[in-house]
Design an enzyme around this catalytic site. Sequence first.
Site, PDB file in Angstrom:
ATOM      1  N   LYS A 280      11.140  26.236   7.820  1.00 60.51           N
ATOM      2  CA  LYS A 280      11.891  27.499   7.906  1.00 60.51           C
ATOM      3  C   LYS A 280      11.482  28.379   6.696  1.00 60.51           C
ATOM      4  O   LYS A 280      11.409  27.878   5.580  1.00 60.51           O
ATOM      5  CB  LYS A 280      13.392  27.207   7.878  1.00 60.51           C
ATOM      6  CG  LYS A 280      14.262  28.317   8.404  1.00 60.51           C
ATOM      7  CD  LYS A 280      15.667  27.802   8.745  1.00 60.51           C
ATOM      8  CE  LYS A 280      16.529  28.918   9.317  1.00 60.51           C
ATOM      9  NZ  LYS A 280      17.865  28.435   9.747  1.00 60.51           N
ATOM     10  N   GLU A 367      31.894  23.931  18.074  1.00 60.23           N
ATOM     11  CA  GLU A 367      33.208  24.572  17.943  1.00 60.23           C
ATOM     12  C   GLU A 367      34.285  23.823  18.714  1.00 60.23           C
ATOM     13  O   GLU A 367      35.429  23.715  18.260  1.00 60.23           O
ATOM     14  CB  GLU A 367      33.124  26.020  18.449  1.00 60.23           C
ATOM     15  CG  GLU A 367      32.340  26.955  17.518  1.00 60.23           C
ATOM     16  CD  GLU A 367      30.839  26.853  17.669  1.00 60.23           C
ATOM     17  OE1 GLU A 367      30.361  26.128  18.557  1.00 60.23           O
ATOM     18  OE2 GLU A 367      30.130  27.482  16.861  1.00 60.23           O
ATOM     19  N   ARG A 395      34.034  29.647  22.205  1.00 56.93           N
ATOM     20  CA  ARG A 395      33.551  28.341  22.681  1.00 56.93           C
ATOM     21  C   ARG A 395      34.681  27.309  22.688  1.00 56.93           C
ATOM     22  O   ARG A 395      34.577  26.277  23.359  1.00 56.93           O
ATOM     23  CB  ARG A 395      32.424  27.805  21.766  1.00 56.93           C
ATOM     24  CG  ARG A 395      31.073  28.372  22.036  1.00 56.93           C
ATOM     25  CD  ARG A 395      30.425  27.693  23.233  1.00 56.93           C
ATOM     26  NE  ARG A 395      29.237  28.378  23.672  1.00 56.93           N
ATOM     27  CZ  ARG A 395      28.019  28.155  23.175  1.00 56.93           C
ATOM     28  NH1 ARG A 395      27.848  27.290  22.193  1.00 56.93           N
ATOM     29  NH2 ARG A 395      26.966  28.819  23.640  1.00 56.93           N
TER      30      ARG A 395
END
Length: 638
Positions: A280, A367, A395
């Site tokens: 990343k 979640e 969610r």
Amino acid sequence: MDVSKIKNPQFLKKMSVSQMNELAGDIRSFLIKKLSKTGGHLAPNLGVVELTLALHKVFNSPKDKLLWDVGHQSYVHKILTGRGDRFDSLRQYKGLCGFPKRSESEHDVWEAGHSSTSLSAALGMAVARDLKHENFEVVAVIGDGALTGGMALEALNDIGHQNRNMIIILNDNEMSIAPNVGALHNMLNRIRSANKYNKAKEDLEYLMKKIPAFGGKIASAAERLKDRLKYLLVSGVFFEELGITYLGPVDGHNLSALMDSFNYAIKKKGPVIIHVLTQKGRGYKPAELDEVGTWHGTGPYKIESGAFIKPIAAAPAYSKVVNDTLQELAREDKRIVVISPAMVVGSKLEGFGKEFPDRLFDVGIAEQHAATFAAGLATQKMKPVLVIYSTFMQRAYDQILHDICRQNLNVVIAVDRAGLVGADGETHQGVFDIGFLRSLPNLTIMMGKDENELRNMIYTAINDNQGPIAVRYPRGNGIGVAMNSPLHELSIGSWEVIRDGRDVTVLAFGPMLQIALKAAKQLETDGIQVQIVNARFIKPLDSKMLSELAAHGRPILTVEEGMLAGGFGSSILEFFHDQGIYDLMIERMGIDDCFVEHGSVNELLNELGLTSEHISIRVKQMLKNRTGTNRIRKAITS
Ligand SMILES: Cc1ncc(C[n+]2csc(CCOP(=O)(O)OP(=O)(O)O)c2C)c(N)n1
Ligand SMILES: CC(=O)[C@@H](O)[C@H](O)COP(=O)(O)O
Ligand SMILES: [Mg+2]
């Protein structure tokens, strides 16, 4: 190459690997330069340059369907599909969206923003293809963070079952926003360190060669041992056991290795997952060295130093106020534990985590689990604080309903990013939660007028044990009020008159109050006196004050940075209707039945008609109509 001039990815078909590597450098320079001005998801996109080039080289988008999970890492895809010339407008009002957008390009076959949807959608596309006897590849790119999302695991279960030809690219950079967490992450790490397996295999083969061959016995035993070894050490077996062919790990910055793996996968029957290892932030040192997630999503920055260009904030971020209040309270109250579904950095919870490492739970992009995990904690008399973005809380709707509210458990839901968030656009605006929380029995919902009232609301929520409480707070910083007064509890359901006036009453909460106050000042110059009420409890309503307002009989205007349908204003209409009060003039301002795209919050408020000017105009209209209504009423009754 000037990548802003690329019209479509076809040119890649004729490019050599070395030319593509050169192009990768040009793309990285372009991204670093452009995003230094606009901000955006720099690190995720720097990590997928070669991956995206290889995808568009081997596959034929848009005939072949390329899906991006979350989609925050689709900038390279957008450059290669002819949108490089729009990057000066990235994530800006009416500008280039920061996520895939079907209306932007035929190459954007799937929109995201919320994590972990790509596998389900990809399977849907593959099934449609097969039912229609069409012929194209379906490729979903999903990150190691997004893979922790429940939906992704539900999809893997069905993908293995349905056995359709499709390709999953697992982009594993060991990072979610912050370093990735969880057992899946640990499993992937074992694969990453697969050289243990390779080393053991070499030793075994060496050993086999040393021993004079006793026919195939030793060889086949050794083969079985090798397979056992692979089973034990190289956990791609997790996928293989689901019926998904596992390939990898593949170096995600090696174009030849990537393209070979794609071409191999195309020939394989059934679902294939290619485990790609990437870095990343690759190609920009500050982002490469980022171990906490600072460069996941950034504002503008100075390229040379990596210093962020941020306006000096007059007040702390609301998220920081919540963290600091929880940290202060947790020193005395050992019941307090904090749960974050992969947003520790965004919700500024590092301080709490540093002081109470065993009482901060980052559960990954999960979640639903986070909400019910909180519920479980509450049954054991802990005081769980679920810190969750309004948009991602969508969610966990059933878990909040079925597990928390229905059992009336003492969970505090700290609803971060409540209201318009701006640049992330339609998929991230926190404008639906009032509508879907308001109908839940037992739940209290409140929102502070400023950072000081927010800290008192957190204090109130921690000390209240009458059931679940949701405290909403916006993205961004407070308004600069003092926060040195002792914490005190608010009386649940109590509103506050913050400005007197005899002509009209405005009911508002959160940042809308500052906008309403500005409108009131404007109206005062026209001789109109506006009363402003801080309706800081969205539920329960302050029924005493509402009855007093009805007695006064002046017009009431509700203003909310949220959907009108089912919102706060609706609750006021319902209240008066249910009281049999039909002749009050009540009007509502809010978001009317649309998704709100990206732009600055001020630009969006203007587009939505929620500025102080809009409120002033509306109040004048109401007074004019009221006179008119009175005239009509007089005419009818006389
Ligand atoms: C349902 C949901 N929860 C949380 C987020 C916030 N979020 C956006 S990107 C991200 C991390 C994604 O990690 P990964 O999939 O590994 O992609 P990477 O950024 O590492 O390329 C998170 C948590 C989200 N978009 N959707
Ligand atoms: C892509 C994604 O969902 C997150 O990175 C999100 O953009 C974070 O939002 P904030 O910038 O408000 O923390
Ligand atoms: Mg990742």
